[in-house]
Structure formats: C-alpha cells, structure tokens
Motif scaffolding. Sequence first.
Motif, PDB file in Angstrom:
ATOM      1  N   MET A 197      29.790 -13.648 -23.629  1.00 16.98           N
ATOM      2  CA  MET A 197      31.217 -13.824 -23.337  1.00 16.98           C
ATOM      3  C   MET A 197      31.632 -13.134 -22.031  1.00 16.98           C
ATOM      4  O   MET A 197      32.581 -13.553 -21.391  1.00 16.98           O
ATOM      5  N   ALA A 198      30.903 -12.095 -21.646  1.00 22.53           N
ATOM      6  CA  ALA A 198      31.278 -11.352 -20.442  1.00 22.53           C
ATOM      7  C   ALA A 198      31.170 -12.217 -19.191  1.00 22.53           C
ATOM      8  O   ALA A 198      32.041 -12.187 -18.324  1.00 22.53           O
ATOM      9  N   ASP A 199      30.087 -13.018 -19.090  1.00 22.86           N
ATOM     10  CA  ASP A 199      29.906 -13.834 -17.881  1.00 22.86           C
ATOM     11  C   ASP A 199      29.779 -15.321 -18.184  1.00 22.86           C
ATOM     12  O   ASP A 199      29.440 -16.105 -17.285  1.00 22.86           O
ATOM     13  N   ASN A 200      30.057 -15.727 -19.431  1.00 22.83           N
ATOM     14  CA  ASN A 200      30.040 -17.149 -19.806  1.00 22.83           C
ATOM     15  C   ASN A 200      28.706 -17.809 -19.454  1.00 22.83           C
ATOM     16  O   ASN A 200      28.666 -18.917 -18.921  1.00 22.83           O
ATOM     17  N   SER A 201      27.614 -17.103 -19.735  1.00 24.30           N
ATOM     18  CA  SER A 201      26.290 -17.674 -19.456  1.00 24.30           C
ATOM     19  C   SER A 201      25.505 -17.806 -20.760  1.00 24.30           C
ATOM     20  O   SER A 201      25.789 -17.111 -21.743  1.00 24.30           O
ATOM     21  N   ILE A 202      24.543 -18.705 -20.764  1.00 24.78           N
ATOM     22  CA  ILE A 202      23.749 -18.936 -21.983  1.00 24.78           C
ATOM     23  C   ILE A 202      22.647 -17.888 -22.069  1.00 24.78           C
ATOM     24  O   ILE A 202      21.907 -17.669 -21.101  1.00 24.78           O
ATOM     25  N   VAL A 252      41.439 -10.570 -18.689  1.00 23.23           N
ATOM     26  CA  VAL A 252      39.978 -10.356 -18.694  1.00 23.23           C
ATOM     27  C   VAL A 252      39.662  -8.960 -18.182  1.00 23.23           C
ATOM     28  O   VAL A 252      38.842  -8.235 -18.767  1.00 23.23           O
ATOM     29  N   SER A 253      40.354  -8.559 -17.088  1.00 23.84           N
ATOM     30  CA  SER A 253      40.063  -7.233 -16.531  1.00 23.84           C
ATOM     31  C   SER A 253      40.561  -6.112 -17.445  1.00 23.84           C
ATOM     32  O   SER A 253      39.990  -5.027 -17.478  1.00 23.84           O
ATOM     33  N   LEU A 254      41.633  -6.388 -18.224  1.00 22.76           N
ATOM     34  CA  LEU A 254      42.170  -5.348 -19.114  1.00 22.76           C
ATOM     35  C   LEU A 254      41.401  -5.261 -20.435  1.00 22.76           C
ATOM     36  O   LEU A 254      41.074  -4.181 -20.908  1.00 22.76           O
ATOM     37  N   LYS A 255      41.125  -6.414 -21.037  1.00 19.26           N
ATOM     38  CA  LYS A 255      40.557  -6.415 -22.390  1.00 19.26           C
ATOM     39  C   LYS A 255      39.176  -7.039 -22.483  1.00 19.26           C
ATOM     40  O   LYS A 255      38.563  -7.029 -23.546  1.00 19.26           O
ATOM     41  N   GLY A 256      38.710  -7.637 -21.412  1.00 22.36           N
ATOM     42  CA  GLY A 256      37.398  -8.269 -21.435  1.00 22.36           C
ATOM     43  C   GLY A 256      37.505  -9.722 -21.849  1.00 22.36           C
ATOM     44  O   GLY A 256      38.379 -10.097 -22.627  1.00 22.36           O
ATOM     45  N   ALA A 257      36.563 -10.542 -21.363  1.00 24.00           N
ATOM     46  CA  ALA A 257      36.597 -11.982 -21.658  1.00 24.00           C
ATOM     47  C   ALA A 257      36.396 -12.240 -23.151  1.00 24.00           C
ATOM     48  O   ALA A 257      36.951 -13.185 -23.706  1.00 24.00           O
ATOM     49  N   GLY A 258      35.605 -11.355 -23.788  1.00 23.65           N
ATOM     50  CA  GLY A 258      35.321 -11.534 -25.222  1.00 23.65           C
ATOM     51  C   GLY A 258      36.583 -11.579 -26.056  1.00 23.65           C
ATOM     52  O   GLY A 258      36.688 -12.373 -26.998  1.00 23.65           O
ATOM     53  N   ALA A 275      35.010 -20.693 -15.212  1.00 26.89           N
ATOM     54  CA  ALA A 275      34.374 -19.420 -14.847  1.00 26.89           C
ATOM     55  C   ALA A 275      34.502 -18.404 -15.982  1.00 26.89           C
ATOM     56  O   ALA A 275      33.696 -17.479 -16.096  1.00 26.89           O
ATOM     57  N   ILE A 276      35.507 -18.583 -16.828  1.00 31.38           N
ATOM     58  CA  ILE A 276      35.772 -17.608 -17.902  1.00 31.38           C
ATOM     59  C   ILE A 276      35.418 -18.166 -19.280  1.00 31.38           C
ATOM     60  O   ILE A 276      34.887 -17.455 -20.122  1.00 31.38           O
ATOM     61  N   PHE A 277      35.712 -19.446 -19.476  1.00 28.82           N
ATOM     62  CA  PHE A 277      35.556 -20.021 -20.821  1.00 28.82           C
ATOM     63  C   PHE A 277      34.464 -21.096 -20.853  1.00 28.82           C
ATOM     64  O   PHE A 277      34.236 -21.777 -19.845  1.00 28.82           O
TER      65      PHE A 277
END
Lengths: 340, 223
Positions: A156-161, B39-45, B129-131
């Motif tokens: 999830m951090a970089d959206n990579s597999i 994303v920068s505050l809480k992370g993409a997860g 780029a994010i999802f």
Amino acid sequence: MKNFSKIILAITIAAIAAWLLPWCYAFVTAKAYSSPFVLYSSLHGDFIITQRDNVVSRHDTNGNEFDENEVDSLLPTMYMRQLVADGRFPDSILGKHVEPQQIQMTNFNFRSTPRDVNYVNAGIYFLFESMPKRVDLEMPDDAFRFTDNRIEFLSMADNSINEAKSDMFTRMLKEKGFTFPPRKIATNPDPRKEYDNGALLIDASGQLFNLKCTAGRPYVKQIPLPDGIIPCEAYVTEFRNRAYLGFFSATDKSFYVIMSDGSIKKTGIKTFDPKTESAMIIGNMFDWTVKITRTDADEYYALRADDFSLIKELKINRPSSYVPGLSFTSPLNKYVIPHF
Amino acid sequence: MIKAIFFKEWIKTRWCFFIALVVTTGMAGYSILKINKLVSLKGAGHLWEVAVTRDALFIDMLEYVPLIVGIVLAVVQFAPEMQRKCLKLTLHLPCSQKRMIFSMLAAGLTLLLTCFIVNFGVLYACLPAIFPSQLVWRFTLSAFPWYLAGVASYLMASWIILEPTWKMRIVDITISIFVISIYFLAPAPEAYNSFLPYLTIYTFMLIVLSWISVSRFKSGKQD
C-alpha cells in the motif's frame, strides 16, 4: 422532431409520477410497526416474546404472561449483567455450573442483510497476520486482489505488486486445488477483532477454502463439503469463544456452520436466501435464536448450540407496506436501477 | 452557416468556458492535493483501508461541481438570447432552424464535455500513483453520474431558458429538479454501474426537450 420531443417529455413525466406518487402515498399512509423482540429460553422451553407497543408485554407462544424479573431469570444469558447486579445470577443453568465470564465468552451476535451482499465490491481485501507477535492485531501493510489466475499482494505504501508473496500464495492455493478466479471472498477487515480467522473463499468450481497468513506464510485449507452443496455466500466470524471459523449459505438455501477445525454442520434453519432475506443470530452456550426476516413475515428458529439442530420455530406475520410503483433504490441492495 | 453558429456560441461562452475549466480542473486538482496531504499525514494504507471498508471516495467535493457548471453554461449561452430577443433573429436566418438550435446546443455540450474530460484526465493522471486500478475505477465510476448530471443540468437549463412563458418554466423547473435528483441517489460507490449505459443514453436524449420550448416560442407563446 416535435413529436419525438413530446414522447421523451411524456416518458419523463410518467416515470416521475410512477416514482413519486406511490412514494407519497406510502409516506402518508405509513403506520408504525414495532417488531417484537423474540428470544428462545432453554429454561422455559419456549420463545419469550417482548412486544413494545403502548405498553410492554412479555409472554410465551402459549400466552403465559411474565414480568420483567421473570424474563431476566428465564433468559439468564441475555440479561446476565442485570442478574449479577441484582445478585440473582444462578450458580448453574440447566444443570451446568456457569460463571458470568463464561456467558460473556460464549454470547455472540451475527447479522446479515441483503444490502451486505448486494453491492459492488471494491475488489481489494486485507489479510491480517493470524499469528501476530503482539497481542493486538494490526492492519497489514499490503492488500490483496485476485486476477483470473493468481492472487496479488499490493504494497500500500508504493502501490506496487509484491511478486514474491503473490507467487508464494498463488502456488499454495493451486497446490490445495483452488480454481481461479474465486466467486466470493469473505473477510473481516476490522483490526479491533480479538483474533483472525483469515478469509473464506468460494473458488470458481464452488469449493470452499480458508486462507490465512500465518507468520508471513500462506495457510490454505479446503473445507470439505457434502455432495451437491454449493456455497453462495460465506461469512467469517471471529466470536470470542473461537469455536467457529464462519458460516456459509448454500444455493439450496441451507445454512451451515464451519467449525474451527474445518468441519461443517448443517443448521436447522429451513431456508435462508442472503440476497433477499436478513438473518440475525443471537447465540449463547445453550441455544441460538435465529431470526430470518422475509418479505411478509419474521421466522424464528431455536437451535441447539452444540449440534445446531432445530428445537422450535415460530412465524410472526408482518403487515405489508408494499405500494406498487417505480423505484430507483431498494432496501434489498445498494444499487440504483429502475424497477417496479 | 453552422460554422458561424459555432463561432457565435464560442464568442458568447468562451469566458464562461475558461472559468469553468479552471474551476473544475482546480477542484479536481485540489481533491488530488488533499489525497496527497492525507497520504503524507496518515500513509497510503489508511486511505486504502478507508476506501475499502468505509466506502470513502476522496473526490466527494466534485459531486455538485458539474451540475453547477452545466447550469451556469446554459444561462450564459441562452439567457442573453432570450433577453435580447436574439433567438427570433437566429430563427430567421437562412438555415434549418433545427440544425441551428441543435448546433448551438452541440457547441455548449462540446465545451462542457471538454471540461469534464479534462477533469477525468487529471484524476486518471494522478490517482493510479496512490491507488490500485480497482479503486481508481471505483472512484471514477462513482463520480460518473455526477458528470452525467452536469450534462443533464445543461440540457434541462437550456430547455427552461428557451421556454417563452414563466408558467411553463415553473413546470419545467419542477420536472428538472426530480430528473436531476435521480443522478444523486447513490447509496454506495458504483451503485449506478448497471444503470449507467441507460442513464447516459437518456441524458443525451434530453437534448430534444429544447425543441419543445423553441416550437412554443415560434408559435408565439408568451407571458
């Protein structure tokens, strides 16, 4: 052109009228109906019905009336806290010594509505670490999805597999006889749960599998099904007693419990279609009360907690509030589609 | 003649178009900035989790933007025609009246769709780029009815403005409100998926409603 324009306008006005007039009629003529609260009492051997209209009435199916304290005593697992507070909690129930903590550990609630089933899924799922080093579960840092021939874990951090993890899980699923892509994927992505039972997967051939991530490695177990039983919906349960892996309903409208060892037991529920009916289960260490909400009636089933066989059933009809007309939304699903 | 009609419409609406383009693209860009900030505050997860478990779309602020842009464009394009009685002149030009009216509407629709395509372009350029693709599709498919509402609002506002009498205008406005509300019934993301093809066809068919107003105008209906 003018005629065509008028036809489009006429269709629009007709559709609006067919949509709004029944809605207005239903809104104006709607009558309050309070569904009674029904629970099976193993001590009494009958359903206890609590009806809240102008006055609260508590009775069984034979019409015997009870007061509040009597109902507390007849349903000690439900009103355990009240009985403890009053100093009335019994030492034993049905000849079995029980502690309040035992009751707390074995009580559970389960609910399924058609809207939980009839919606467009995001297609992205989370698989927790089933054997975490810490006591509390944490959201994983990856998510998974299925393609036509593999499972893919996405960082999830970089959206990579994550190819290595994806290959490892795909290989294990294939080794265990899983046929891609799955028809249904059931998970419980709630990090506040006490433990993790992983995901229940119904594969392309209608077989049921349990998928977990244990110490970073895949754990896949095929749940053996009786001949001719094809699961259509699966539910992961993570109740405190840890006795069950989950539930599933089959295409023949039967309902099964998946025990924690992977064995399955058929319940005494006559029929349940998760796409059109709601189910609510209030369970305790002695019995389960199952409420199936159908279009015209609520059906209640009392099941034994050990083998899920039927003890007693009850049907309570509901007044119909159906008004024919056009509608775009439905209480049975989360779609917007015109239907009559 | 049609070329001249398109040019006339361009002269009338170009400033509105540029402002609409800046506003809608700016709103889409702001949504992306907000997502990046989260994303920068809480992370993409955290965003993935909220999108999957709580049906968050993160581009909700765009919901009523296409609707407003559609109405404003119709007002800018057709209100002066009616106020200055220019429509009467237009209908007397040596060209098919239908062709002229529908060319005017086509010119407005082209500008509106250009705005909306740029919006989707911004979203598709930044969100992947994010999802993952599943969530990008989920967000944009969920937003699609809002943009259809923009087209519907433009066509229905044109129908209302071109109507020569206020009595019928009020009826038209009432019908339009109910029609537009259909685009905002979504109880969940991607709720319209199976309805979208039919809704899209219906939306573009609303273009013919303006001809009812023009016919009434031609037959001399007035307050």
